[in-house]
Design a protein around this motif. Structure first.
Motif, PDB file in Angstrom:
ATOM      1  N   UNK A 516      41.541  -0.963 -56.251  1.00  0.00           N
ATOM      2  CA  UNK A 516      42.173  -1.799 -57.281  1.00  0.00           C
ATOM      3  C   UNK A 516      43.473  -1.170 -57.790  1.00  0.00           C
ATOM      4  N   UNK A 517      43.586   0.159 -57.672  1.00  0.00           N
ATOM      5  CA  UNK A 517      44.821   0.847 -58.076  1.00  0.00           C
ATOM      6  C   UNK A 517      45.641   1.265 -56.866  1.00  0.00           C
ATOM      7  N   UNK A 518      45.467   0.583 -55.751  1.00  0.00           N
ATOM      8  CA  UNK A 518      46.097   0.962 -54.487  1.00  0.00           C
ATOM      9  C   UNK A 518      47.610   0.878 -54.506  1.00  0.00           C
ATOM     10  N   UNK A 519      48.229   1.545 -53.531  1.00  0.00           N
ATOM     11  CA  UNK A 519      49.684   1.596 -53.447  1.00  0.00           C
ATOM     12  C   UNK A 519      50.325   0.270 -53.070  1.00  0.00           C
ATOM     13  N   UNK A 520      49.506  -0.722 -52.667  1.00  0.00           N
ATOM     14  CA  UNK A 520      50.072  -2.021 -52.290  1.00  0.00           C
ATOM     15  C   UNK A 520      49.812  -3.100 -53.324  1.00  0.00           C
ATOM     16  N   UNK A 521      49.187  -2.719 -54.430  1.00  0.00           N
ATOM     17  CA  UNK A 521      48.838  -3.689 -55.475  1.00  0.00           C
ATOM     18  C   UNK A 521      50.029  -3.970 -56.400  1.00  0.00           C
ATOM     19  N   UNK A 522      49.969  -5.057 -57.176  1.00  0.00           N
ATOM     20  CA  UNK A 522      50.957  -5.209 -58.243  1.00  0.00           C
ATOM     21  C   UNK A 522      50.976  -3.905 -59.051  1.00  0.00           C
ATOM     22  N   UNK A 523      52.149  -3.449 -59.430  1.00  0.00           N
ATOM     23  CA  UNK A 523      52.273  -2.109 -60.006  1.00  0.00           C
ATOM     24  C   UNK A 523      51.396  -1.956 -61.252  1.00  0.00           C
ATOM     25  N   UNK A 524      50.621  -0.863 -61.280  1.00  0.00           N
ATOM     26  CA  UNK A 524      49.710  -0.683 -62.417  1.00  0.00           C
ATOM     27  C   UNK A 524      50.343   0.134 -63.528  1.00  0.00           C
ATOM     28  N   UNK A 525      51.507   0.757 -63.243  1.00  0.00           N
ATOM     29  CA  UNK A 525      52.248   1.538 -64.238  1.00  0.00           C
ATOM     30  C   UNK A 525      51.356   2.568 -64.930  1.00  0.00           C
ATOM     31  N   UNK A 526      50.324   3.040 -64.244  1.00  0.00           N
ATOM     32  CA  UNK A 526      49.465   4.066 -64.821  1.00  0.00           C
ATOM     33  C   UNK A 526      48.603   3.566 -65.962  1.00  0.00           C
TER      34      UNK A 526
END
Lengths: 590, 162
Positions: A516-526
């Motif tokens: 869900x926090x993958x490098x291809x996801x919409x940016x999670x901004x931490x």
């Protein structure tokens, strides 16, 4: 009691805990001090504070120079101004200087519309760049997953922080000095030789277009337009929990049905689900766990325990590069993406009469390492990859927008069968702990022969970096560990290497929170709240399923009956398992 | 797998230097300094061994090596020539002295002559501003160097070798 500090920011009184930065204090009362290099990953207790961009300059009464708000701590009685003409002029000059050697090809930049620098230039109303100086001319590097265009780098060093502090991969570092400085692998070698795992967390935090994914959208458009090709798609569990964010939906909105409709509208011949292959993974990986366990309990000391999951391609790259002495420990099961490809190009192709060379298998993944994984030689037959290429969640979202699809207005639709059917166990693969929970649901029933009533293993859920649980299997206490983020994984691996590991089975996912926090996801901004909301969406989908154990999936049962035979059998071994390669470094005497 | 090879004695020397500093990552600069002092320069292989001993990524070692101009990844000449380009030397014509060395040796700053005899570098202030412009060859200091003296200095050291 925690000590607090009172100060004034823009004539507003504010009280904050000791140690709070001026930036956080200001933002806490709604003053949006601009920032570029600053990044605060609250969920991981990691802050990026190089104070290298200087855009957050503020004025402090009694101090001669402006101070960077991100790395200046609040002090008792401080009087801070964030909006004076001096501050605003300084911020503008700082940005003009940053832009003075930045390429101005925004219109064709892959980050356009999603770039923090572009946004800042609009916000500070930059209308010209008065400083004419040299510009760097570094060669763009293309790897299977990540593209590095360091001419666009603004030296915020967020990528370096993710690569070194969070992931402990150490592929990227700041090199050279002055105008020649850049962020690069050692000896300016290409990423593929650097120990990079392609986890993509550097891409996920890059504020500009310096680090982006290797985009396969155009390949897909060509294949979809080619009448000679049958193009089928598989979607990873985590995609459905985040895709809606790209269309303005609240974080954590599950969009499975709309996603299926959208993929059908794009023209895919069949819309399948990686979840089907996740169920298959559990059959193989769960059986392998039981096989190793029963041999271990029978007194075989040569059995490699703990067994480690092998679904995450960045994690596989990590141990191949950094722990090449432990290649026998991870499960030999291929990842769900690759199991899907192998079954699609054999069982399904045969069933439907599609020739291998006419079949294109595309995957939609929350991941950049998956792009590399499907290009690995061991997953090809006569040069033809089982999965032709992989698009990220972000690439899918932008393609849907480009294809005039009004995502929010789409009706819900169902996946095609047989490879669209899945259990609740497979859906939670997308969250950290999900693979282990799914494996336990099946392993428990297979081992004890009894029906498992409560299928929820709450102990392995959540965002804690390292989770532990003990499960009773007919009196045998099975000890399991779950880690996400490669830094946490490294700690577990070092324990195993030293012979101190207490676990029998460990799940590892490279990215924060799992896929869900993958490098291809919409940016999670931490933002850990964003990750929690995405995880909730997956667990809710699991709860809503009638079948919640992988071995109950009727099409999985059919697949073994008709084609594969038994889990870990000869055919399964050939199609669903793999081996690992030593990609480490060895220092030899000449 | 990537294989990195280095003579046994060089590996032993590096292991010893790192151990002297308790294999502490915080001692990286001192370790690099000693390693260069002993081995002459810091090629990739040397950096890989140091990274392994200190258990830090080699990218960090390379970052430090490329940050400080003192560290070099190419071997120095038998007679390393350094032209001071500090403020005092600069205003008294150090740049033309450097240019003359470049012309005579047919190498650029940072380069080594093909026979390995001379290498040429510029540095910032050796603290002998009263002698500006200053040139160092190895440990030997030449003060108030003139354009015409450059050839003499080169010949002096070339003869020493022969």
């Amino acid at each position: 009691m925690e000590q607090t500090i009172k100060l004034q920011i823009d004539r507003k009184r504010v009280e904050v805990p000791r140690g709070t930065s001026l930036l956080d204090a200001a933002r806490g009362i709604g003053i949006r001090v601009p920032s570029l290099c600053y990044m605060n990953l609250q969920g991981m207790c990691i802050t990026n504070l190089p104070a290298s961009c200087r855009i957050c300059a503020v004025e402090i009464e009694g101090r001669r120079n402006l101070a960077p708000a991100c790395s200046t701590r609040c002090e008792e009685g401080m009087n801070v101004t964030t909006t004076s003409a001096r501050v605003m002029n300084a911020q503008k000059t700082v940005l003009e200087l940053i832009l003075s050697d930045h390429p101005t090809d925004c219109l064709v930049c892959p980050k356009s519309g999603n770039c923090e620098l572009q946004e800042m230039a609009a916000r500070l109303k930059i209308r010209e760049i008065p400083f004419k100086g040299a510009s760097s001319n570094r060669v763009k590097e293309t790897s299977p997953s990540i593209i590095r265009d360091m001419n666009k780098c603004i030296y915020c060093r967020r990528c370096e922080m993710m690569c070194n502090k969070v992931q402990t991969v150490g592929a990227l570092a700041a090199i050279n000095r002055g105008f020649d400085s850049t962020i690069s692998p050692a000896f300016e070698m290409p990423l593929r030789d650097s120990g990079c795992t392609y986890c993509g967390q550097c891409v996920a935090v890059c504020p500009v277009g310096a680090l982006t994914e290797n985009d396969h959208t155009n390949r897909l458009l060509e294949d979809l337009a080619n009448p000679a090709k049958t193009v089928i798609v598989q979607t990873a569990p985590a995609v459905r929990a985040a895709l809606g964010e790209e269309f303005g939906m609240p974080v954590g909105t599950p969009v499975t049905g709309k996603m299926v409709s959208a993929l059908r509208a794009l023209g895919f011949n069949k819309v399948f689900d990686t979840d089907f292959a996740a169920d298959l993974t559990i059959m193989e990986e769960g059986s392998e766990l039981l096989d190793r366990l029963s041999r271990f309990l029978a007194g075989d000391k040569s059995v490699a325990l703990p067994i480690l999951t092998s679904c995450c391609p960045a994690w596989v790259n990590f141990f191949e590069h950094h722990f090449p002495d432990m290649l026998e420990i991870p499960s030999s099961a291929r990842s769900p993406q690759q199991m899907f490809g192998a079954i699609a190009k054999t069982w399904w192709a045969r069933q439907t009469g599609v020739k291998r060379e006419e079949l294109v298998v595309v995957s939609i993944m929350p991941c950049l390492a998956k792009k590399y994984e499907c290009a690995r030689d061991e997953f090809k037959v006569d040069g033809d990859p089982d999965v032709n290429y992989s698009l990220s969640t972000r690439e899918l979202a932008s393609l849907l927008k480009r294809a005039n699809i009004d995502f929010n207005a789409l009706p819900d639709d169902d996946f095609d069968n047989p490879m669209g059917e899945s259990s609740g166990a497979s859906v939670i693969f997308g969250a950290s702990g999900g693979v282990m929970e799914a494996a336990l649901r099946t392993a428990h029933e297979l081992y004890t022969g009894k029906k498992l009533e409560n299928v929820n293993f709450e102990n392995v859920r959540g965002l804690q970096g390292l989770k532990k649980a003990t499960v009773d299997l007919n009196g045998f206490q099975l000890k399991i560990g779950v880690a996400h983020g490669l830094g946490n994984a490294r700690a577990l691996l070092e324990e195993i290497r030293e012979g101190k590991s207490e676990y029998h089975a460990i799940e590892i996912m490279a990215c924060p929170g799992g896929c869900i926090g993958g490098g291809g996801q919409p940016l999670h901004h931490g933002d850990s709240n964003r990750l929690k909301a995405r995880a909730r969406a997956l667990y809710a989908e699991d709860e809503g399923k009638t079948r919640r154990k992988s071995h109950e999936n009727p099409y999985i049962i059919k697949l073994y009956e008709e084609f594969l035979g038994k889990p870990l059998g000869e055919k399964a071994h050939h199609l669903l398992h793999t081996s690992y390669f030593n990609k480490g470094k060895e220092i030899r005497e000449q | 797998m990537t294989t990195i090879t280095l003579p046994k004695c060089a590996i032993e020397t590096l292991v010893k230097i790192c151990a002297k500093h308790d294999n502490q990552p915080g001692e990286l600069i001192n370790i690099l300094h000693e390693a260069q002092g002993t081995l002459g320069y810091l090629p990739r292989e040397v950096q890989e061994v140091i990274a392994r001993q200190l258990r830090v990524p080699v990218s960090r070692v390379y970052g430090v090596v490329t940050f400080y101009s003192f560290f070099t990844m190419t071997p120095k000449g038998k007679h390393p020539i350094s032209v001071c380009m500090g403020t005092a030397c600069y205003v008294r014509g150090a740049e033309t002295i450097l240019d003359e060395f470049k012309r005579r040796l047919e190498i650029n700053a940072g380069g080594v002559t093909p026979d390995g005899q001379f290498s040429l570098d510029s540095l910032r202030c050796v603290g002998a501003c009263g002698l500006a412009p200053v040139v160092l060859v190895g440990e030997k200091v030449y003060g108030r160097v003139t354009h015409a003296e450059v050839e003499k200095i080169i010949t002096e050291h070339a003869e020493k070798s022969s």
